[in-house]
Structures are given as C-alpha cells and as structure tokens.
Design a protein around this motif. Structure first.
Motif, PDB file in Angstrom:
ATOM      1  N   ASP A 139       0.855  -1.186   0.000  1.00 39.31           N
ATOM      2  CA  ASP A 139       0.000   0.000   0.000  1.00 39.31           C
ATOM      3  C   ASP A 139       0.891   1.235   0.000  1.00 39.31           C
ATOM      4  O   ASP A 139       1.921   1.259   0.683  1.00 39.31           O
ATOM      5  N   GLY A 140       0.517   2.274  -0.736  1.00 34.37           N
ATOM      6  CA  GLY A 140       1.310   3.498  -0.702  1.00 34.37           C
ATOM      7  C   GLY A 140       0.985   4.445  -1.837  1.00 34.37           C
ATOM      8  O   GLY A 140      -0.020   4.274  -2.549  1.00 34.37           O
ATOM      9  N   ILE A 141       1.849   5.443  -1.999  1.00 31.85           N
ATOM     10  CA  ILE A 141       1.662   6.473  -3.028  1.00 31.85           C
ATOM     11  C   ILE A 141       2.703   6.277  -4.130  1.00 31.85           C
ATOM     12  O   ILE A 141       3.895   6.080  -3.847  1.00 31.85           O
ATOM     13  N   VAL A 142       2.251   6.329  -5.375  1.00 34.62           N
ATOM     14  CA  VAL A 142       3.161   6.222  -6.523  1.00 34.62           C
ATOM     15  C   VAL A 142       3.952   7.532  -6.623  1.00 34.62           C
ATOM     16  O   VAL A 142       3.378   8.595  -6.878  1.00 34.62           O
ATOM     17  N   THR A 143       5.254   7.470  -6.392  1.00 30.83           N
ATOM     18  CA  THR A 143       6.072   8.688  -6.413  1.00 30.83           C
ATOM     19  C   THR A 143       6.899   8.828  -7.688  1.00 30.83           C
ATOM     20  O   THR A 143       7.367   9.930  -7.994  1.00 30.83           O
ATOM     21  N   SER A 144       7.110   7.738  -8.423  1.00 34.20           N
ATOM     22  CA  SER A 144       7.799   7.868  -9.715  1.00 34.20           C
ATOM     23  C   SER A 144       7.450   6.684 -10.601  1.00 34.20           C
ATOM     24  O   SER A 144       7.224   5.566 -10.115  1.00 34.20           O
ATOM     25  N   ILE A 145       7.404   6.946 -11.914  1.00 37.48           N
ATOM     26  CA  ILE A 145       7.135   5.916 -12.913  1.00 37.48           C
ATOM     27  C   ILE A 145       8.252   5.978 -13.946  1.00 37.48           C
ATOM     28  O   ILE A 145       8.438   7.002 -14.616  1.00 37.48           O
ATOM     29  N   ASN A 146       8.989   4.889 -14.065  1.00 33.20           N
ATOM     30  CA  ASN A 146      10.102   4.827 -15.019  1.00 33.20           C
ATOM     31  C   ASN A 146       9.789   3.859 -16.152  1.00 33.20           C
ATOM     32  O   ASN A 146      10.684   3.220 -16.698  1.00 33.20           O
ATOM     33  N   ALA A 147       8.518   3.761 -16.464  1.00 33.89           N
ATOM     34  CA  ALA A 147       8.069   2.889 -17.548  1.00 33.89           C
ATOM     35  C   ALA A 147       7.282   3.699 -18.566  1.00 33.89           C
ATOM     36  O   ALA A 147       6.600   4.659 -18.205  1.00 33.89           O
ATOM     37  N   THR A 148       7.410   3.307 -19.817  1.00 34.88           N
ATOM     38  CA  THR A 148       6.684   3.968 -20.905  1.00 34.88           C
ATOM     39  C   THR A 148       5.993   2.892 -21.741  1.00 34.88           C
ATOM     40  O   THR A 148       6.586   1.836 -22.026  1.00 34.88           O
ATOM     41  N   GLU A 149       4.773   3.151 -22.119  1.00 38.52           N
ATOM     42  CA  GLU A 149       4.028   2.179 -22.915  1.00 38.52           C
ATOM     43  C   GLU A 149       4.749   1.860 -24.222  1.00 38.52           C
ATOM     44  O   GLU A 149       5.285   2.765 -24.893  1.00 38.52           O
ATOM     45  N   ASN A 150       4.811   0.553 -24.529  1.00 42.99           N
ATOM     46  CA  ASN A 150       5.394   0.038 -25.783  1.00 42.99           C
ATOM     47  C   ASN A 150       6.910   0.196 -25.879  1.00 42.99           C
ATOM     48  O   ASN A 150       7.460   0.101 -26.975  1.00 42.99           O
ATOM     49  N   GLN A 151       7.562   0.429 -24.742  1.00 43.78           N
ATOM     50  CA  GLN A 151       9.030   0.513 -24.747  1.00 43.78           C
ATOM     51  C   GLN A 151       9.603  -0.542 -23.818  1.00 43.78           C
ATOM     52  O   GLN A 151       9.103  -0.761 -22.707  1.00 43.78           O
ATOM     53  N   LEU A 152      10.673  -1.195 -24.256  1.00 47.15           N
ATOM     54  CA  LEU A 152      11.278  -2.307 -23.524  1.00 47.15           C
ATOM     55  C   LEU A 152      11.932  -1.823 -22.228  1.00 47.15           C
ATOM     56  O   LEU A 152      12.635  -0.815 -22.209  1.00 47.15           O
ATOM     57  N   ILE A 153      11.686  -2.599 -21.164  1.00 45.83           N
ATOM     58  CA  ILE A 153      12.354  -2.371 -19.877  1.00 45.83           C
ATOM     59  C   ILE A 153      13.233  -3.583 -19.611  1.00 45.83           C
ATOM     60  O   ILE A 153      12.750  -4.730 -19.609  1.00 45.83           O
ATOM     61  N   LEU A 154      14.494  -3.374 -19.396  1.00 46.85           N
ATOM     62  CA  LEU A 154      15.424  -4.475 -19.181  1.00 46.85           C
ATOM     63  C   LEU A 154      15.251  -5.061 -17.778  1.00 46.85           C
ATOM     64  O   LEU A 154      14.729  -4.404 -16.876  1.00 46.85           O
ATOM     65  N   PRO A 155      15.672  -6.295 -17.583  1.00 47.93           N
ATOM     66  CA  PRO A 155      15.541  -6.934 -16.266  1.00 47.93           C
ATOM     67  C   PRO A 155      16.233  -6.138 -15.158  1.00 47.93           C
ATOM     68  O   PRO A 155      17.262  -5.491 -15.394  1.00 47.93           O
ATOM     69  N   ASP A 156      15.618  -6.201 -13.954  1.00 47.43           N
ATOM     70  CA  ASP A 156      16.168  -5.604 -12.733  1.00 47.43           C
ATOM     71  C   ASP A 156      16.211  -4.077 -12.767  1.00 47.43           C
ATOM     72  O   ASP A 156      16.919  -3.456 -11.964  1.00 47.43           O
ATOM     73  N   LYS A 157      15.475  -3.468 -13.676  1.00 47.74           N
ATOM     74  CA  LYS A 157      15.351  -2.013 -13.696  1.00 47.74           C
ATOM     75  C   LYS A 157      14.088  -1.604 -12.933  1.00 47.74           C
ATOM     76  O   LYS A 157      13.050  -2.277 -13.016  1.00 47.74           O
ATOM     77  N   THR A 158      14.164  -0.479 -12.201  1.00 45.67           N
ATOM     78  CA  THR A 158      13.002  -0.005 -11.453  1.00 45.67           C
ATOM     79  C   THR A 158      11.951   0.516 -12.416  1.00 45.67           C
ATOM     80  O   THR A 158      12.235   1.359 -13.269  1.00 45.67           O
ATOM     81  N   THR A 159      10.732   0.001 -12.293  1.00 48.36           N
ATOM     82  CA  THR A 159       9.633   0.442 -13.165  1.00 48.36           C
ATOM     83  C   THR A 159       8.755   1.485 -12.478  1.00 48.36           C
ATOM     84  O   THR A 159       8.389   2.486 -13.081  1.00 48.36           O
ATOM     85  N   VAL A 160       8.437   1.231 -11.212  1.00 48.10           N
ATOM     86  CA  VAL A 160       7.586   2.130 -10.432  1.00 48.10           C
ATOM     87  C   VAL A 160       8.134   2.182  -9.010  1.00 48.10           C
ATOM     88  O   VAL A 160       8.585   1.164  -8.477  1.00 48.10           O
ATOM     89  N   THR A 161       8.087   3.382  -8.410  1.00 45.28           N
ATOM     90  CA  THR A 161       8.466   3.526  -7.004  1.00 45.28           C
ATOM     91  C   THR A 161       7.225   3.906  -6.211  1.00 45.28           C
ATOM     92  O   THR A 161       6.509   4.844  -6.571  1.00 45.28           O
ATOM     93  N   ILE A 162       6.998   3.156  -5.134  1.00 48.66           N
ATOM     94  CA  ILE A 162       5.831   3.391  -4.282  1.00 48.66           C
ATOM     95  C   ILE A 162       6.315   3.729  -2.883  1.00 48.66           C
ATOM     96  O   ILE A 162       7.050   2.950  -2.261  1.00 48.66           O
ATOM     97  N   SER A 163       5.935   4.900  -2.391  1.00 51.81           N
ATOM     98  CA  SER A 163       6.329   5.335  -1.053  1.00 51.81           C
ATOM     99  C   SER A 163       5.252   4.920  -0.066  1.00 51.81           C
ATOM    100  O   SER A 163       4.074   5.191  -0.265  1.00 51.81           O
ATOM    101  N   ASN A 164       5.705   4.277   1.005  1.00 52.39           N
ATOM    102  CA  ASN A 164       4.753   3.779   1.990  1.00 52.39           C
ATOM    103  C   ASN A 164       5.143   4.201   3.412  1.00 52.39           C
ATOM    104  O   ASN A 164       4.885   3.517   4.374  1.00 52.39           O
ATOM    105  N   GLY A 165       5.787   5.367   3.525  1.00 53.24           N
ATOM    106  CA  GLY A 165       6.147   5.896   4.838  1.00 53.24           C
ATOM    107  C   GLY A 165       5.592   7.301   5.001  1.00 53.24           C
ATOM    108  O   GLY A 165       5.258   7.984   4.030  1.00 53.24           O
ATOM    109  N   ASN A 166       5.486   7.754   6.241  1.00 45.72           N
ATOM    110  CA  ASN A 166       4.946   9.090   6.507  1.00 45.72           C
ATOM    111  C   ASN A 166       6.040  10.142   6.655  1.00 45.72           C
ATOM    112  O   ASN A 166       5.792  11.332   6.507  1.00 45.72           O
ATOM    113  N   GLY A 167       7.265   9.721   6.993  1.00 43.83           N
ATOM    114  CA  GLY A 167       8.354  10.663   7.200  1.00 43.83           C
ATOM    115  C   GLY A 167       8.928  11.169   5.894  1.00 43.83           C
ATOM    116  O   GLY A 167       8.686  10.615   4.817  1.00 43.83           O
TER     117      GLY A 167
END
Length: 316
Positions: free
Chosen positions: A130-158
C-alpha cells in the motif's frame, strides 16, 4: 646687533615651520577606512542540493524484460497491495528481444544465444505494498530491461532529503552532523535535520554538460510539515565545524604579499603599522585569526593600497 637679527629671523622661520608641519602632514597622510577585530561563535558549513522524498519506499522491479502495454497509474496515485500498475505485452517483448538478439549476433556478442521463457513473463505488474506512486520509469510500448526499477511506491509518513555530495566536500561530512534545509518550494522557512547516511561508494552524475563525482547522502528532517512535499528541490547546509568565541577580522582588512604572507595594517595613533598574521578558515562572518593581532584592535581597510612598514594615515 647683527647677531640678534639673525637669531630673530631663525626664530620666526622656526615658528612658521612648526605651525605648518601639522597641516603638511595631513596633506601627505593617506585617507583610509577603519574596521576592528571582533569575537563571536562561528560555524563552518558545506553546501549541497537534493530532492525531498518519503523515508520509506518500494521499488518495483522484474527479473524479466518487460514491455508495458497499458499503464494504469500516475504519479501521486494511492494504490493498495495487488492493484495493477501496468499490463505487459508479451508479443512485443518477444519481438524486441528477437531484434536485440539479431543485433547482438551481428556484433558477435555472447548475448545472441540468450533464450527467455516468454511464458514466465507476467501478464501484469501489481503493487507489492500500500502506498503512493512517487515515480514511474516505464513507458508504454518501450522495452524495460531486467532488474530495472519500473515504479516507485512510497509507503512511509516521514520525509528526508536525498542529496548528492561533491567529492570536494565529502571528506568533511560525517554522519550525525547538523543540517539546515531550505528551498524555493518552501521559501522563508528553514528546517533542521541530520546527516543520516553516506554511501560507501562514489558515482559519476551528469551536471550540465560535464560529469561530477559525488557521494549519495540521506538527510533526515526534524518535524516536517505540510509545506514540504516529495519532489521539491532542497538546499542543505551541513555544519562541519563549530567553534566558540573565535577572533575574526573582516575580509577587507586582509592582504597577501608576493611571498603569500598574510598581513594587515594595525592602526596606532595616526600611523598604520604593517603586521604579519596567521589565519584560520574563512567563515560567513570573516576570517579566523590565529595570531598576530588582538581583540578590539583597529585595522586599515584595503591594506594593499598602502606602501611601507609604517604609514601615516587619516581615518575616514
């Protein structure tokens, strides 16, 4: 009689000279501004910039190559564990992998023989927390290589600042040092924090048109409020040294000769005497003095304009 006449003439000349010498001296004396040495508590700081972010975040990665077909979330969206982040186009993955293998074969690369089980590639990528989407490093129809961050989700209050510390200052930065945090997004407010983390390795980042070697650091923020938002740029001023009751002189009172010796002109009556001094670090208030002068002594402004070891002056 003649003797008395000569004596009278000499007396008149003497009186005339004595009356005019002070005025002549004033005409030949150099006008100068005056400042004084002083004491105060000081702190030495180094500066860096960074981005405000949540203290806890989860990076969504895949061990397989992916081609997003449709992205269902945007930055700032709140998601629950299991929500779909994006769907995956398996056929597009196959096509792009085939193109990559062909290019690798033409280049004689060992990667031309790599086989990927397309059935193992997930049809959709879901949120692990559960959390807030803080960054998206994915683009539709473009290849993402293995072990690359696609989405970052923040789940802390600080909140914290992730800063890039130049190799020119990193030697003076230590975990636990006090930090003052400012920024354009929260102009007029200053927050306190501490250096919480320093990376074990340096890395190169692009700064304008050149690469700069930096060490990543995390700055904790004491008592963050609603004025601070993830993504804001922050300026961090790290206090690397603090000293109490230090003797200082203004910058405009110091000069350096051809032998790199530092000196001032100390004012004694109507005269300025050239005095060599030993200095410490530069601060926002002035230059630290180690030896050569004392507290409260008056000094000439712009001493490089004077010539000689002892110069007659007129204070402005």
């Amino acid at each position: 009689m003649r003797k008395y006449v000569i004596l009278f003439v000499l007396t008149v000349i003497g009186i005339t000279i004595s009356l005019h010498i002070p005025n002549f001296a004033k005409l030949t004396a150099q006008k100068t501004g005056v400042v004084s040495t002083f004491r105060r508590d000081i702190k030495s700081t180094v500066m860096a910039t960074g981005k405000i972010e949540y203290t806890e975040s989860t990076e969504v990665k895949s061990s397989y190559p992916l081609v997003p077909e449709k992205i269902y979330v945007s930055e700032g969206d709140y998601v629950k564990k299991g929500d779909i982040l994006f769907s995956v186009d398996r056929s597009a993955v196959s096509d792009q992998i085939s193109s990559m293998k062909l290019a690798a074969a033409m280049a004689g690369s060992k990667y031309s023989d790599v086989d990927i089980n397309l059935n193992a590639i997930p049809e959709r990528i879901t949120s692990p927390v559960d959390g807030i989407v803080t960054s998206i490093n994915a683009t539709e129809n473009q290849l993402i290589l293995p072990d690359k961050t696609t989405v970052t989700i923040s789940n802390g209050n600080g909140l914290q600042v992730r800063a890039m510390l130049s190799e020119n200052i990193i030697s003076s930065v230590k975990i636990g040092q006090h930090v003052e945090i400012t920024g354009n997004g929260f102009r007029g407010k200053t927050y306190s924090g501490k250096v919480a983390y320093l990376a074990n390795e340096a890395k190169e980042v692009l700064n304008g048109t050149t690469y700069e070697t930096v060490v990543e650091g995390i700055i904790s923020i004491d008592n963050p409020d609603s004025n601070l938002k993830p993504g804001y740029t922050a300026k961090v001023s790290i206090v690397v040294e603090e000293q109490d009751d230090v003797l200082l002189i203004p910058y405009e009172a110091l000069a350096q000769d051809q032998n790199n010796a530092k000196y001032v002109y100390k004012i004694i009556g109507d005269w300025a005497k050239k005095t060599l001094i030993s200095t410490g670090p530069e601060t926002e208030y002035g230059i630290v003095v180690k030896s050569g002068i004392k507290e409260g002594e008056q000094l000439v402004v712009n001493p490089q304009s004077l010539r000689g070891d002892c110069v007659r002056i007129v204070k402005q």
